[in-house]
Scaffold this motif. Structure first.
Motif, mmCIF file in Angstrom:
data_model
loop_
_atom_site.group_PDB
_atom_site.id
_atom_site.type_symbol
_atom_site.label_atom_id
_atom_site.label_comp_id
_atom_site.label_asym_id
_atom_site.label_seq_id
_atom_site.Cartn_x
_atom_site.Cartn_y
_atom_site.Cartn_z
ATOM 1 N N ILE A 36 -4.800 4.974 3.952
ATOM 2 C CA ILE A 36 -4.487 3.966 2.927
ATOM 3 C C ILE A 36 -3.152 4.382 2.308
ATOM 4 O O ILE A 36 -2.940 5.568 2.023
ATOM 5 N N VAL A 37 -2.291 3.425 2.101
ATOM 6 C CA VAL A 37 -1.039 3.719 1.401
ATOM 7 C C VAL A 37 -0.992 2.857 0.135
ATOM 8 O O VAL A 37 -1.291 1.666 0.165
ATOM 9 N N TYR A 38 -0.677 3.526 -0.967
ATOM 10 C CA TYR A 38 -0.490 2.823 -2.243
ATOM 11 C C TYR A 38 0.930 2.278 -2.214
ATOM 12 O O TYR A 38 1.899 3.055 -2.217
ATOM 13 N N ASP A 39 1.056 0.980 -2.187
ATOM 14 C CA ASP A 39 2.314 0.354 -1.803
ATOM 15 C C ASP A 39 2.823 -0.595 -2.891
ATOM 16 O O ASP A 39 2.751 -1.821 -2.744
ATOM 17 N N PRO A 40 3.366 -0.046 -3.971
ATOM 18 C CA PRO A 40 3.756 -0.919 -5.092
ATOM 19 C C PRO A 40 4.920 -1.856 -4.765
ATOM 20 O O PRO A 40 5.020 -2.922 -5.359
ATOM 21 N N LEU A 41 5.763 -1.481 -3.815
ATOM 22 C CA LEU A 41 6.916 -2.332 -3.500
ATOM 23 C C LEU A 41 6.674 -3.163 -2.239
ATOM 24 O O LEU A 41 7.595 -3.799 -1.730
#
Lengths: 190, 161
Positions: A36-41
């Motif tokens: 899982i990647v936390y991807d704010p952009l």
């Protein structure tokens, strides 16, 4: 493909925009589908990613870690743009959430990492406790000093890197310079 | 759970936290909805309002229990006294050692001090009383050891004091 074992380890990836940081993150994500990647952009299209509603919210990151990462225990979890959430000292590490990952990720069986632009922008515990530090080219004076504190010669090595090359510091003692990573499965040009 | 490449997770995928937040705020759509922040705050305040008296009550109960604990050894001793077989008497211990403070005659101590001061005459025959007292005060660190030196003699003389 990277020849570095990140299983159950914590790592950080430092690099300004355009240095190759995002491609390295994607390459690492390619290493396991259980990620899982936390991807704010919203940069990691094609990967299993969490897109926060509020990309400046520490609370949402903490909620996500407690509500998704800890119960699901993916093999790999990466927080991109971590400098938005894991602020430098004297700020405290977000708890619950990041602080728990720092303490227990090995027991969870989760390798986790943080992507950030500059090392001085995040809480020093995250860098100093990381098993592996990836650093892309940076000529910043503060960054140079920070890297030199982590390992003598690292600041100079980072300063003299060619495009998309990166330095790897493993276990706080093994320093090496790596060629640019190959194109990831889902490249997105940012 | 099978990981799914390209899957996008959002706040809605954190079910446990949403449920908790809803129960606290007492309203639906409290998390992530526009204007939900104030509702959350109101809910938390209401919860605190309900919880504070409970904490106070719990604190009072705790204090009572501590007071009972403090009385417990005394009660235990009473039970032991009422048992039919009394506990064996404690082993005889050597008699208490009484340390009696030595008796000294204040007059003799004062005489000794004056005797020490008499040596001053040799140093300055024209010494005034005021100057002598001042010297005695200033040099008490010297005079007291002199008295201490003579202490065995004073103690030996004690019965005659």
């Amino acid at each position: 493909m990277l020849d570095i074992d990140l299983t159950n380890k914590s790592f950080v990836i430092c690099g300004q925009k355009g240095t190759g940081k995002s491609w390295l993150i994607k390459s690492i994500l390619d290493s396991t589908p259980n990620h899982i990647v936390y991807d704010p952009l919203s940069e990691h299209d094609g990967y299993r990613r969490y897109i926060p509603e509020d990309r400046d919210s520490q609370q949402e990151l903490s909620d996500m870690i407690v509500g998704i990462v800890v119960p699901q225990r993916p093999s790999l979890f990466i927080i991109d743009e971590a400098n938005k959430y894991i602020l430098p000292k004297p700020s405290r590490l977000p708890r619950p959430g990041v602080a728990d990952l720092l303490d227990f990720s090995r027991h969870y069986g989760v390798a986790w990492g943080c992507g950030m632009r500059r090392p001085v922008q995040v809480h020093s515990d995250v860098l100093e406790l990381a098993a592996v530090v990836f650093a892309f080219q940076s000529s910043g004076k503060n960054d140079h000093g920070y890297y030199e504190d982590l390992h003598v010669g690292m600041g100079d090595a980072v300063r003299n890197l060619q495009d998309h090359q990166f330095v790897v510091l493993q276990g706080g003692k093994d320093l090496s310079i790596h060629a640019p990573v190959e194109m990831p499965r889902h490249p997105s040009y940012t | 759970m099978t990981p799914n490449f390209g899957e996008v997770l959002t706040r809605a995928d954190i079910p446990g936290l949403v449920d908790v937040a809803r129960s606290v705020s007492g309203v639906s759509n409290a998390v992530g909805g526009s204007g939900g922040g104030l509702n959350d705050l109101e809910g938390i305040l209401r919860l605190l309002e309900r919880a504070v008296p409970l904490f106070e009550q719990a604190g009072a109960t705790l204090m009572k229990m501590r007071a009972m604990d403090a009385q417990a050894p005394e009660q235990q001793q009473q039970v032991m006294v009422s048992t039919p077989t009394p506990p064996p008497p404690p082993a005889p211990s050597p008699g208490p050692t009484v340390i009696v403070a030595p008796k000294l005659s204040p007059i003799k101590v004062y005489s000794a001090a004056l005797g020490a001061l008499a040596d001053l005459e040799k140093m300055d025959p024209e010494l005034s009383i005021g100057a002598a007292l001042k010297l005695a005060r200033d040099y008490k660190d010297m005079i007291l050891p002199m008295i201490e030196e003579k202490l065995p003699e004073l103690l030996e003389d004690e019965p005659n004091a």
